[in-house]
Design a protein around this motif. Sequence first.
Motif, PDB file in Angstrom:
ATOM      1  N   VAL A  89       0.849  -1.199   0.000  1.00 49.59           N
ATOM      2  CA  VAL A  89       0.000   0.000   0.000  1.00 49.59           C
ATOM      3  C   VAL A  89       0.879   1.241   0.000  1.00 49.59           C
ATOM      4  O   VAL A  89       0.657   2.192  -0.761  1.00 49.59           O
TER       5      VAL A  89
ATOM      6  N   VAL B 176       2.436   2.135  -3.450  1.00 45.56           N
ATOM      7  CA  VAL B 176       1.558   2.794  -4.427  1.00 45.56           C
ATOM      8  C   VAL B 176       1.202   4.206  -3.972  1.00 45.56           C
ATOM      9  O   VAL B 176       1.166   5.137  -4.788  1.00 45.56           O
ATOM     10  N   VAL B 177       0.954   4.396  -2.695  1.00 45.17           N
ATOM     11  CA  VAL B 177       0.685   5.752  -2.198  1.00 45.17           C
ATOM     12  C   VAL B 177       1.881   6.654  -2.492  1.00 45.17           C
ATOM     13  O   VAL B 177       1.721   7.804  -2.942  1.00 45.17           O
TER      14      VAL B 177
ATOM     15  N   VAL C 165      -4.864   1.623  -0.594  1.00 44.10           N
ATOM     16  CA  VAL C 165      -4.403   2.892  -1.163  1.00 44.10           C
ATOM     17  C   VAL C 165      -5.541   3.904  -1.194  1.00 44.10           C
ATOM     18  O   VAL C 165      -5.383   5.066  -0.775  1.00 44.10           O
TER      19      VAL C 165
ATOM     20  N   GLN D 149      -6.325   5.584   1.984  1.00 44.86           N
ATOM     21  CA  GLN D 149      -5.378   6.606   2.441  1.00 44.86           C
ATOM     22  C   GLN D 149      -5.441   7.884   1.620  1.00 44.86           C
ATOM     23  O   GLN D 149      -5.295   8.977   2.171  1.00 44.86           O
TER      24      GLN D 149
END
Length: 243
Positions: A57, A60-61, A87, A90
């Motif tokens: 995660v 990708v963020v 993702v 967030q």
Amino acid sequence: MPTTFVLVHGAWHSGQAWSRVVPLLGASGSRVFAPTLTGYGETRHLLGPDVGLGTHVADVVRLLVDEDLSDVVLVGHSYAGMVISGVANQVPERIARLVYLDAMVPADGESALDVLPVSRNMIGDDWRVPAPPAPFGLFGLTDAADIAWLNTMVSDQSALCLREPVAMDNPALGQIPRTHVHCTVKPPGVEPRPVPAVQPNGDPADVRELPTGHDCMITMPAELAGLLLDVASRTPVRAGAGR
């Protein structure tokens, strides 16, 4: 405005798995990113028992923030359905649509083991989880050249990827439209979760099918690219999204 696609590969694969789809999307003028998650493919030397869903995660963020991407069509294949869910939880303001591509579709607090209980059979005493041998696993490949190519990229994953729960408690996550793509050629006992008739944002469910096995980006790249472009064309720019 060109569409921005972020394509997230599934377990044991790498960003290279999308290499037949990326140029087809790019030919439309779209921006396309296909990162390799930590511990897979060319980053397999970084794999360890502490690499889990949270690591992916964060991968990708970080891409979305570092590249300042907004109005993203975020595509997750297989295990990456877990990743894109985390993702979007967030950074929902950066996501225009979630595409679950023959993917795990979790609820808040679920792990991959909850979503696909058969995956419990893959975990042994070691923290490493090796890929099931193609074509006998979930990948659905039958062409010898495709199998040979896939075998150049597959690598182990950490059991923590399957055990770690996903957080989906941000109310803004529910406002992001979703598309579910099901590959219809499946081994016995592997069926997708039923898709509710109504999305969390109140829209009707958007469910598509591809008549192929699990790794549709390898077996039907043109059809998949066309489907993704159609989905993107039906995705409105989100007011106030991005930076």
